[in-house]
Design a protein around this motif. Structure first.
Motif, PDB file in Angstrom:
ATOM      1  N   LEU A  11       9.270  -0.136   7.986  1.00  0.00           N
ATOM      2  CA  LEU A  11       9.503   0.528   6.499  1.00  0.00           C
ATOM      3  C   LEU A  11      10.926   1.268   6.629  1.00  0.00           C
ATOM      4  O   LEU A  11      11.379   1.553   7.701  1.00  0.00           O
ATOM      5  CB  LEU A  11       8.371   1.282   5.921  1.00  0.00           C
ATOM      6  CG  LEU A  11       6.872   0.540   6.144  1.00  0.00           C
ATOM      7  CD1 LEU A  11       6.172   1.393   5.256  1.00  0.00           C
ATOM      8  CD2 LEU A  11       7.215  -0.485   5.060  1.00  0.00           C
ATOM      9  N   TYR A  89       7.176   1.475   0.683  1.00  0.00           N
ATOM     10  CA  TYR A  89       8.091   0.802   1.375  1.00  0.00           C
ATOM     11  C   TYR A  89       8.842   1.727   2.322  1.00  0.00           C
ATOM     12  O   TYR A  89       9.867   1.646   2.992  1.00  0.00           O
ATOM     13  CB  TYR A  89       8.963  -0.083   0.492  1.00  0.00           C
ATOM     14  CG  TYR A  89       8.311  -0.955  -0.098  1.00  0.00           C
ATOM     15  CD1 TYR A  89       7.994  -2.328   0.609  1.00  0.00           C
ATOM     16  CD2 TYR A  89       8.269  -1.018  -1.502  1.00  0.00           C
ATOM     17  CE1 TYR A  89       7.188  -3.178  -0.289  1.00  0.00           C
ATOM     18  CE2 TYR A  89       7.571  -1.684  -2.374  1.00  0.00           C
ATOM     19  CZ  TYR A  89       7.231  -3.195  -1.738  1.00  0.00           C
ATOM     20  OH  TYR A  89       6.479  -4.278  -2.580  1.00  0.00           O
ATOM     21  N   ASP A  90       8.500   3.116   2.247  1.00  0.00           N
ATOM     22  CA  ASP A  90       8.971   4.040   2.767  1.00  0.00           C
ATOM     23  C   ASP A  90       8.271   4.758   3.871  1.00  0.00           C
ATOM     24  O   ASP A  90       6.979   5.184   3.471  1.00  0.00           O
ATOM     25  CB  ASP A  90       9.594   5.334   1.916  1.00  0.00           C
ATOM     26  CG  ASP A  90      10.756   4.872   1.082  1.00  0.00           C
ATOM     27  OD1 ASP A  90      11.440   3.664   1.483  1.00  0.00           O
ATOM     28  OD2 ASP A  90      10.833   5.265  -0.185  1.00  0.00           O
TER      29      ASP A  90
END
Length: 144
Positions: A11, A89-90
């Protein structure tokens, strides 16, 4: 320095240095910010640009509570990696420095609108969002 969680290398990496206040009242309750999901956070937040952690904490306190604070002592530093549902997504990385602080006079209306609450340690232990912050508080209180 102790690290909680592991970075997810698949990610996007998001690092945030932060400074946070451990503020207690005469009843030994802790001042926290509560989000809409009932999670508790210590007063404080991210260090911006070339700002020192101490200046960031003073700024964040006024933004969140409207009160000035006095930094009394450094508790310590710890890190946490996690992925939140809000940002899937982080791979987030919080490096937090905790300080014992005293709440001083109110000088402004808070900019941020989250609820401020005084909570006892048992409630804090169950609802504090960042486990690395709880770890440092327990170290400070000699209960870890």
């Amino acid at each position: 320095m102790i690290i909680f969680g592991k970075r997810n290398y698949d990610l996007n990496y998001w690092k945030r240095n932060g400074a946070y206040a451990v503020i207690r009242n005469d009843h030994q309750q802790f001042l926290c910010v509560e989000d809409l999901d009932g999670n508790l956070f210590l007063v404080g937040g991210g260090v911006e640009g070339e700002e020192s952690p101490e200046l960031a904490l003073l700024r964040e306190s006024i933004e969140e509570t409207g009160h000035e604070i006095q930094i009394v002592e450094v508790i310590g530093k710890a890190e946490r990696h996690w992925v939140s549902a809000k940002y899937p997504y982080d791979s987030q990385h919080n490096i937090g420095i905790l300080y014992v602080c005293e709440l001083l006079e109110k000088i402004a209306e808070p900019v941020e609108k989250e609820t401020m609450r005084w909570v006892d340690f048992n409630y804090l232990e169950k609802h504090l969002f960042h486990e690395h912050h709880l770890y440092l508080i327990k170290q400070y209180l000699n209960i870890a």
